[in-house]
Design a protein around this motif. Structure first.
Motif, PDB file in Angstrom:
ATOM      1  N   HIS A 191      -6.347   9.559   0.991  1.00 59.57           N
ATOM      2  CA  HIS A 191      -6.269   8.625   2.028  1.00 59.57           C
ATOM      3  C   HIS A 191      -6.885   8.950   3.038  1.00 59.57           C
ATOM      4  N   LEU A 249      -2.139   2.944   7.982  1.00 58.51           N
ATOM      5  CA  LEU A 249      -2.552   1.797   6.973  1.00 58.51           C
ATOM      6  C   LEU A 249      -2.993   2.606   5.720  1.00 58.51           C
ATOM      7  N   HIS A 275      -5.913   3.503  -4.343  1.00 59.45           N
ATOM      8  CA  HIS A 275      -6.098   3.360  -2.677  1.00 59.45           C
ATOM      9  C   HIS A 275      -6.315   4.961  -2.312  1.00 59.45           C
ATOM     10  N   ASP A 333       0.877  -1.166   0.056  1.00 57.45           N
ATOM     11  CA  ASP A 333      -0.099  -0.021  -0.118  1.00 57.45           C
ATOM     12  C   ASP A 333       0.933   1.160   0.012  1.00 57.45           C
ATOM     13  N   ASP A 334       0.231   2.288  -0.510  1.00 56.29           N
ATOM     14  CA  ASP A 334       0.539   3.543  -0.372  1.00 56.29           C
ATOM     15  C   ASP A 334       1.594   4.320  -1.414  1.00 56.29           C
TER      16      ASP A 334
HETATM   17 ZN   LIG Z   1      -2.690   3.306   3.123  1.00 49.09          ZN
END
Ligand SMILES: [Zn+2]
Length: 459
Positions: free
Chosen positions: A199, A459, A195, A140-141
Motif C-alpha cells: 500500500h 485511500l 490492492h 478498499d483495504d
Molecule cells: Zn487503500
C-alpha cells in the motif's frame, strides 16, 4: 430444379394447346386452366417427393455462434468505499453504516442496477451485456467492518461487490480481516481483488534505480494477486483486477499491470466508465463518510435514471378513452430548462395525486444530497429553496415518495441547466450573501471535490 422444368414444360404444352384449339383471343381462359394444372402438378410432385424427404432428413445445421449484442452506450459508476462504523465518528474514509444503507436504498430507488466485477469485465470485453446505467460497488483495504457491518447490509439488498485487499494487511490482527472472514465475504457476494502488497504510492521510485523500481512494481502488482489466488482461489471469488493505492500510478505501473494480465485497474478519478474507457485506468467515485458530494454525481446519469413510472407522471398522457391529459406531476424549474439563477426555488406540485404519504418523501439535489424540503399536505405543494449557489451547470433533482395509486416507491427525476452568462449578469439579484461559500463574482463555478477527489493517505 426438376419441379421448375416440369412446370415450364406443362406451361408450354398447355399454351400450345390453347393457341391451336382456340386462337389468341382465348388465351386468358386457357391461362386459368394452366394455372390450375400447375397447382395440381405441384401438389402431385410434393406428394411424390414426400417419402423421399421423410427418408432422407438432412442433418440439422451446425449451431451458429451468436455474438452477444453489447450496449456500447451503457455507462457504469464505480463506487469506492473504505471503512464503516456503527457510531458517529465518521470521516472521509469512515462511513456510518446507516448512511451506507441509505445510499444502497437510493441506488435501488433510482432503479439502477448493481453489477458484479465479472459482469463489468465481460461487458468491457464484449462478452456480455449490462443494463444501460449500472453501478459497481468496491471496498478498499480489507477493514474488519467490511465483514462485521457492510457485508450484512449488502446482503439485505442482494448487491454484489468487490473488496480490494493489500497483502500486508490480511490476517495480521487489529482491524484486519482473518482468512475465515474473507472466505465468508467470498461466500456472500464478494469478489476478491488486489490492492498491492504494501500500500505505497506506486508512482514514486523512492530513491530506487530504474531496474529496482521495475522489480518493486512487479512485486506489488503480481505478488498481491498470487497471494489471493493461493489462499482464496478455491472460492472462485478471486478476479484479476487491481486498485492502485491512493489511486496513484505511473505509466510504467500501467504497462506492467497490463503485461501481468490484469483485466482492469482502478483509480479514484470520479467519472463514469464507458465501454471504451481505458481498462487500466477505470475511475471511481470515492464515497466520503461526511458528505454526499461524490455519491450524488455517481447516481446522476443525466436524468436518464428516471423510472418508467416517473416519466409517466411528468409527461402528458392519454386516459383510457384516448383523451390527452396534462402531466400528473408538474415541477419547477421545468425539465431541461436553462436558468439564469444559481439559487432556484424547487417546486413540485403533487396535488393531482391522492394519498401522498408525507413521511415517505425524500428529495435529493445534486451536490446537496438529501435535502430538508417543505411539504404542504393541504395544497400538495412541495418546495425547497436552495441555500447555496449551485456550483455545477447541470442540476439533478430526484424525488422519492409513495401515494395511494402506487404500491411501490414512486421516483421522479429530472435535470435543469444553469446559463453561466445569464447568472453573471443577474448576480446582484442572485448573490446569496453571507450563506454563500463562494464569492458573489465567482461565476466560473469551480469544480467541486466530486469531480476530482484528491487522493488522501488513507485511500
Ligand atoms: Zn487503500
Amino acid at each position: 430444379m426438376k419441379r421448375v422444368t416440369l412446370s415450364l414444360l406443362t406451361l408450354a404444352a398447355a399454351l400450345s394447346a390453347g393457341f391451336f384449339l382456340t386462337g389468341c383471343e382465348k388465351v386468358k381462359p386457357y391461362l386459368e386452366t394452366v394455372k390450375t394444372a400447375l397447382d395440381r402438378e405441384t401438389e402431385e410432385e410434393a406428394a411424390a417427393r414426400k417419402p423421399l424427404a421423410e427418408a432422407d432428413i438432412p442433418p440439422p445445421p451446425a449451431p451458429v455462434k451468436m455474438e452477444p449484442v453489447i450496449n456500447k452506450e451503457a455507462r457504469v459508476s464505480v463506487l469506492g468505499y473504505h471503512d464503516f462504523t456503527d457510531g458517529s465518528s465518521t470521516n472521509d474514509m469512515i462511513l456510518n453504516i446507516d448512511d451506507f444503507r441509505s445510499q444502497l436504498q437510493a441506488i435501488k430507488d433510482s432503479q439502477l442496477h448493481v453489477i458484479s466485477m465479472r459482469q463489468f469485465l465481460d461487458w468491457k470485453q464484449a462478452k456480455a451485456d449490462i443494463p444501460a446505467e449500472s453501478i459497481l460497488i468496491t471496498i478498499d483495504d480489507g477493514w474488519k467492518a467490511t465483514h462485521t457491518l457492510a457485508m450484512g447490509v449488502l446482503k439485505e439488498f442482494g448487491y454484489p461487490y468487490t473488496v480490494f485487499f493489500y497483502k500486508n494487511y490480511v490476517n495480521v490482527g487489529g482491524r484486519s480481516l482473518t482468512h475465515d472472514e474473507i472466505r465468508e465475504l467470498a461466500a456472500n457476494g464478494a469478489t476478491l481483488s488486489s490492492h498491492s502488497v504494501s500500500h505505497q504510492n506506486m508512482s514514486s521510485r523512492g530513491g530506487r534505480s530504474e531496474a529496482d523500481y521495475d522489480t518493486w512494481l512487479r512485486l506489488e502488482l503480481e505478488e498481491s494477486h498470487r497471494f489471493l489466488e493461493a489462499n482464496f482461489g478455491d472460492t472462485g471469488a478471486v478476479v484479476k483486477t487491481f486498485a492502485f493505492p491512493y489511486g496513484i500510478y505511473s505509466d510504467r505501473a500501467l504497462e506492467l499491470a497490463r503485461e501481468f494480465g490484469y483485466e482492469a485497474c482502478f483509480t479514484v478519478n470520479g467519472k463514469k466508465t464507458s465501454w471504451d474507457t481505458e481498462d487500466m485506468e477505470i475511475g471511481r467515485y470515492v464515497v466520503h463518510g461526511t458528505t454526499l458530494a461524490n455519491f450524488d454525481p455517481a447516481l446522476d446519469f443525466g436524468g436518464g435514471s428516471l423510472t418508467s413510472a416517473g416519466r409517466k407522471l411528468l409527461a402528458e398522457s392519454r386516459t383510457e378513452t384516448g383523451e390527452e391529459q396534462a402531466p400528473l406531476v408538474t415541477v419547477n424549474p421545468t425539465p431541461n430548462s436553462v436558468l439564469g439563477n444559481r439559487l432556484p426555488l424547487i417546486e413540485i406540485d403533487l396535488s393531482k395525486l391522492t394519498g401522498v404519504d408525507p413521511a415517505s418523501i425524500i428529495l435529493r439535489v445534486t451536490g446537496f444530497g438529501k435535502v430538508p424540503h417543505q411539504f404542504d399536505n393541504a395544497t400538495g405543494l412541495l418546495t425547497y429553496q436552495l441555500p447555496q449557489r449551485l456550483r455545477l451547470d447541470t442540476c439533478g433533482v430526484q424525488l422519492t415518495f409513495r401515494h395511494a395509486g402506487s404500491a411501490d416507491n414512486e421516483v421522479i427525476g429530472w435535470t435543469f441547466q444553469i446559463d453561466p452568462i445569464a447568472d453573471y449578469l443577474s448576480s446582484d439579484v442572485t448573490a446569496p450573501g453571507k450563506n454563500d461559500p463562494l464569492p458573489a463574482d465567482d461565476n466560473k463555478a469551480p469544480a467541486p471535490e466530486s469531480q476530482s477527489p484528491t487522493a488522501t493517505p488513507s485511500l
